[in-house]
Scaffold this active site. Structure first.
Site, PDB file in Angstrom:
ATOM      1  N   THR A   1      28.405  43.360  44.561  1.00 21.56           N
ATOM      2  CA  THR A   1      28.738  44.777  44.391  1.00 21.56           C
ATOM      3  C   THR A   1      28.094  45.263  43.110  1.00 21.56           C
ATOM      4  O   THR A   1      27.417  44.520  42.407  1.00 21.56           O
ATOM      5  CB  THR A   1      30.265  44.983  44.302  1.00 21.56           C
TER       6      THR A   1
ATOM      7  N   TYR B   1      40.025  41.954  32.944  1.00 21.44           N
ATOM      8  CA  TYR B   1      39.823  42.234  34.369  1.00 21.44           C
ATOM      9  C   TYR B   1      40.849  41.471  35.209  1.00 21.44           C
ATOM     10  O   TYR B   1      41.476  42.039  36.118  1.00 21.44           O
ATOM     11  CB  TYR B   1      38.408  41.836  34.772  1.00 21.44           C
TER      12      TYR B   1
ATOM     13  N   LYS C   1      43.675  42.897  37.905  1.00 19.96           N
ATOM     14  CA  LYS C   1      43.693  42.524  39.322  1.00 19.96           C
ATOM     15  C   LYS C   1      45.009  41.841  39.703  1.00 19.96           C
ATOM     16  O   LYS C   1      45.484  42.008  40.838  1.00 19.96           O
ATOM     17  CB  LYS C   1      42.503  41.622  39.628  1.00 19.96           C
TER      18      LYS C   1
END
Length: 292
Positions: A203, A166, A170
């Site tokens: 989220t 991840y 990013k």
């Protein structure tokens, strides 16, 4: 002195503008689409699941439509971009996955780099002939743990670590913005590229994590995260609408809806040579190039 707050109510009038928000079927994408439509923009919710997208669009007060876009499938990316006609004022590359088990996209890419970076890379370049205003790509503070391995971008030789994968994706978002802005300036384009990150915000990204990881992230969100989930969309909205220099990286101004602010990326995210080499590799992997 009290800290200045900032909210979607302070967005400029966006009537007559058209925006695409990827991953707008929930979380920060839905909040971003809602705020842009509330300011008068016509917003396309570009989502993998059209039923979820329509459920969100139905609750938005403003002009919306739903488009099908699976960033993990370059055929879907090409179909979405190929169907576009007319000008596009704003592209918000918001969609993303986080810490998922090892897997591959439809094109054989590792899921994080394929969805979070390569899908948006292809989408942006395919839509650039239509874009008249801005491209805002949503990164993460966890880009700081990322390391770009150009020889093993798809985790074929390294031992797979979901959070590291991840973080790499990013960091790739930030390097993409750096090189995109350079190319736009070199070509004389008036389009500007920005990146943003939400800070620590609640989220749906953590739903794919294991129980321990989810509990840890949940605790961190309660301790240092945004006090309201919608505050996480403020940096994206700020980058999308405010007078900023091209290439700016926008983060939250605090935890309570404070005015977002420009941040300095890490040295790895500001490396122009790495950004250029990642761009070249991304072109080879996707078959999509910067439009001349």
């Amino acid at each position: 002195m009290a800290t200045e707050t900032w909210s979607p109510a302070q967005l400029p009038d966006l009537y007559g503008r058209t925006a695409v928000v990827t991953g707008a079927s929930g979380g920060l994408g839905a909040d971003t689409a809602r705020a842009l439509a509330g300011a008068g923009a016509s917003v396309v919710l570009a989502v993998r699941d059209p039923a979820k997208g329509r459920a969100v669009a139905d609750r938005i007060d403003g002009a919306t439509e739903v488009g099908v876009l699976d960033l993990g499938d370059l055929a879907s990316v090409r179909a979405f971009a190929g169907a576009w006609s007319g000008p596009l004022d704003l592209l918000v590359n918001n969609a993303g996955i986080m810490a998922v088990p090892k897997g591959r996209t439809a094109d054989g890419f590792e899921l994080h780099i394929g969805t979070n970076h390569l899908g948006h890379f292809a989408l942006t370049n395919l839509l650039l002939p239509h874009i008249t205003g801005r491209v805002v790509t949503v990164s993460s503070g966890l880009a700081r743990i990322g390391r770009i391995d150009l020889a093993d971008l798809n985790w074929e030789r390294r031992g797979y670590r979901p959070m590291r994968a991840y973080g790499q994706s990013k960091l790739a978002n930030l390097l993409f913005t750096l090189e995109l802005q350079r190319r736009l300036e070199a070509s004389g384009s008036a389009v500007r590229a920005f990146s943003a990150h939400p800070g620590v915000a609640a989220t749906g990204l953590t739903r794919s994590m294991g129980r321990v990881q989810s509990l840890f992230v949940g605790l961190g969100t309660r301790l240092v995260g945004q006090r309201e989930p919608a505050y996480g969309a403020l940096p994206t909205l700020y980058a999308a609408t405010q007078d900023l220099p091209g290439g700016a990286y926008i983060g939250p101004g605090g935890r309570g809806g404070e005015r977002p602010r420009e941040e300095q990326p890490t040295p790895a995210a500001a490396d122009p040579d790495l950004a250029h080499r990642l761009w070249d590799l991304s072109e080879k992997l996707t078959g999509v190039v910067f439009p001349e």
